[in-house]
Design a protein around this motif. Structure first.
Motif, mmCIF file in Angstrom:
data_model
loop_
_atom_site.group_PDB
_atom_site.id
_atom_site.type_symbol
_atom_site.label_atom_id
_atom_site.label_comp_id
_atom_site.label_asym_id
_atom_site.label_seq_id
_atom_site.Cartn_x
_atom_site.Cartn_y
_atom_site.Cartn_z
ATOM 1 N N ALA A 1 -15.850 -41.066 73.634
ATOM 2 C CA ALA A 1 -15.684 -42.506 73.838
ATOM 3 C C ALA A 1 -15.307 -42.813 75.287
ATOM 4 C CB ALA A 1 -14.621 -43.056 72.886
ATOM 5 N N GLU A 2 -14.430 -42.014 75.876
ATOM 6 C CA GLU A 2 -14.045 -42.225 77.275
ATOM 7 C C GLU A 2 -15.234 -42.037 78.209
ATOM 8 O OE1 GLU A 2 -9.354 -40.872 77.089
ATOM 9 O OE2 GLU A 2 -10.890 -39.377 77.520
ATOM 10 N N ARG A 3 -16.054 -41.029 77.943
ATOM 11 C CA ARG A 3 -17.237 -40.797 78.783
ATOM 12 C C ARG A 3 -18.217 -41.961 78.685
ATOM 13 N NH1 ARG A 3 -16.545 -35.664 76.658
ATOM 14 N NH2 ARG A 3 -18.261 -35.945 75.197
ATOM 15 N N ILE A 4 -18.409 -42.460 77.483
ATOM 16 C CA ILE A 4 -19.332 -43.587 77.277
ATOM 17 C C ILE A 4 -18.837 -44.826 78.023
ATOM 18 C CG2 ILE A 4 -20.158 -45.255 75.556
ATOM 19 C CD1 ILE A 4 -20.353 -42.837 73.601
ATOM 20 N N LEU A 5 -17.566 -45.163 77.840
ATOM 21 C CA LEU A 5 -17.041 -46.363 78.483
ATOM 22 C C LEU A 5 -17.026 -46.210 79.999
ATOM 23 C CD1 LEU A 5 -16.024 -49.194 78.019
ATOM 24 C CD2 LEU A 5 -13.708 -48.272 77.776
ATOM 25 N N TRP A 6 -16.668 -45.035 80.495
ATOM 26 C CA TRP A 6 -16.611 -44.810 81.935
ATOM 27 C C TRP A 6 -17.987 -45.010 82.583
ATOM 28 C CZ3 TRP A 6 -13.739 -45.547 85.718
ATOM 29 C CH2 TRP A 6 -13.901 -44.896 86.947
ATOM 30 N N ARG A 7 -19.055 -44.630 81.874
ATOM 31 C CA ARG A 7 -20.411 -44.845 82.412
ATOM 32 C C ARG A 7 -20.675 -46.320 82.711
ATOM 33 N NH1 ARG A 7 -24.094 -42.008 78.230
ATOM 34 N NH2 ARG A 7 -22.137 -41.359 77.372
ATOM 35 N N HIS A 8 -20.023 -47.207 81.963
ATOM 36 C CA HIS A 8 -20.233 -48.647 82.140
ATOM 37 C C HIS A 8 -19.231 -49.288 83.095
ATOM 38 C CE1 HIS A 8 -23.275 -48.950 79.004
ATOM 39 N NE2 HIS A 8 -22.543 -48.076 78.333
ATOM 40 N N LEU A 9 -18.079 -48.659 83.286
ATOM 41 C CA LEU A 9 -17.032 -49.243 84.124
ATOM 42 C C LEU A 9 -17.068 -48.752 85.565
ATOM 43 C CD1 LEU A 9 -13.939 -49.059 81.725
ATOM 44 C CD2 LEU A 9 -15.482 -51.000 82.118
ATOM 45 N N ARG A 10 -17.541 -47.550 85.779
ATOM 46 C CA ARG A 10 -17.476 -46.952 87.118
ATOM 47 C C ARG A 10 -18.391 -47.663 88.098
ATOM 48 N NH1 ARG A 10 -21.282 -42.295 87.778
ATOM 49 N NH2 ARG A 10 -19.660 -41.421 89.105
ATOM 50 N N LYS A 11 -18.069 -47.498 89.358
ATOM 51 C CA LYS A 11 -18.864 -48.042 90.472
ATOM 52 C C LYS A 11 -19.050 -49.558 90.376
ATOM 53 C CE LYS A 11 -21.332 -43.766 91.343
ATOM 54 N NZ LYS A 11 -22.629 -43.119 91.461
ATOM 55 N N ARG A 12 -18.011 -50.247 89.908
ATOM 56 C CA ARG A 12 -18.014 -51.724 89.857
ATOM 57 C C ARG A 12 -19.189 -52.295 89.068
ATOM 58 N NH1 ARG A 12 -14.267 -54.108 93.364
ATOM 59 N NH2 ARG A 12 -13.341 -52.626 94.817
ATOM 60 N N GLN A 13 -19.626 -51.573 88.046
ATOM 61 C CA GLN A 13 -20.773 -52.020 87.261
ATOM 62 C C GLN A 13 -20.469 -53.209 86.371
ATOM 63 O OE1 GLN A 13 -23.454 -48.810 85.631
ATOM 64 N NE2 GLN A 13 -21.605 -47.628 86.103
ATOM 65 N N LEU A 14 -19.216 -53.385 86.000
ATOM 66 C CA LEU A 14 -18.875 -54.472 85.085
ATOM 67 C C LEU A 14 -18.306 -55.641 85.892
ATOM 68 C CD1 LEU A 14 -18.978 -55.111 82.062
ATOM 69 C CD2 LEU A 14 -16.599 -54.416 81.921
ATOM 70 N N ALA A 15 -19.147 -56.624 86.127
ATOM 71 C CA ALA A 15 -18.768 -57.864 86.815
ATOM 72 C C ALA A 15 -18.191 -57.626 88.208
ATOM 73 C CB ALA A 15 -17.788 -58.663 85.952
ATOM 74 N N GLY A 16 -18.477 -56.474 88.802
ATOM 75 C CA GLY A 16 -18.024 -56.192 90.163
ATOM 76 C C GLY A 16 -16.577 -55.747 90.281
ATOM 77 N N PHE A 17 -15.913 -55.479 89.169
ATOM 78 C CA PHE A 17 -14.510 -55.069 89.187
ATOM 79 C C PHE A 17 -14.386 -53.559 89.257
ATOM 80 C CE2 PHE A 17 -14.217 -59.312 87.585
ATOM 81 C CZ PHE A 17 -12.998 -59.775 88.035
ATOM 82 N N LYS A 18 -13.403 -53.098 90.002
ATOM 83 C CA LYS A 18 -13.160 -51.662 90.143
ATOM 84 C C LYS A 18 -12.196 -51.187 89.058
ATOM 85 C CE LYS A 18 -11.293 -48.100 93.049
ATOM 86 N NZ LYS A 18 -11.564 -47.474 94.299
#
Length: 119
Positions: free
Chosen positions: A15-32
């Motif tokens: 689950a952490e790996r899946i979510l991290w794929r979407h959160l890393r590199k400011r992919q979600l709305a430009g937030f770090k």
């Protein structure tokens, strides 16, 4: 603590790996986002410092440590964070819904003026 955080990062759950794929590199709305980030005395699964959002992913072990989780959440809230908890199966099987909940929290932080543009 730093050693333990590194250990957690290198031994992430599915689950952490899946979510991290979407959160890393400011992919979600430009937030770090940071993963396994220490906010003394705790390590958060994911945190967005600029929006004050902490995300915890819970597996079955969290049913046995509810008091610890409540203490952690209270500490984070007292330090200005909004805390979101998701069960691992929700992240794995309903990733879109989890991401939308996080996206709404980020939008709220931006509208509330909690978003720190200087970071």
């Amino acid at each position: 603590m730093l050693h333990f955080a590194r250990h957690l990062r290198s031994n992430a759950t599915e689950a952490e790996r899946i979510l991290w794929r979407h959160l890393r590199k400011r992919q979600l709305a430009g937030f770090k986002f940071r993963r396994q980030h220490q906010i003394k005395p705790f390590i958060c699964d994911f945190v967005c410092l600029e929006a004050g959002v902490a995300i915890e992913l819970d597996g079955s072990q969290h049913a046995d440590q509810m008091r610890y989780d409540e203490k952690r959440d209270a500490f984070l809230r007292s330090n200005g964070f909004r805390v979101f908890r998701f069960w691992n199966p929700d992240v794995i099987f309903r990733t879109g819904s989890v991401l939308e909940t996080i996206r709404e929290a980020l939008r709220d932080a931006k509208m509330d003026g909690r978003f720190d543009w200087s970071l």
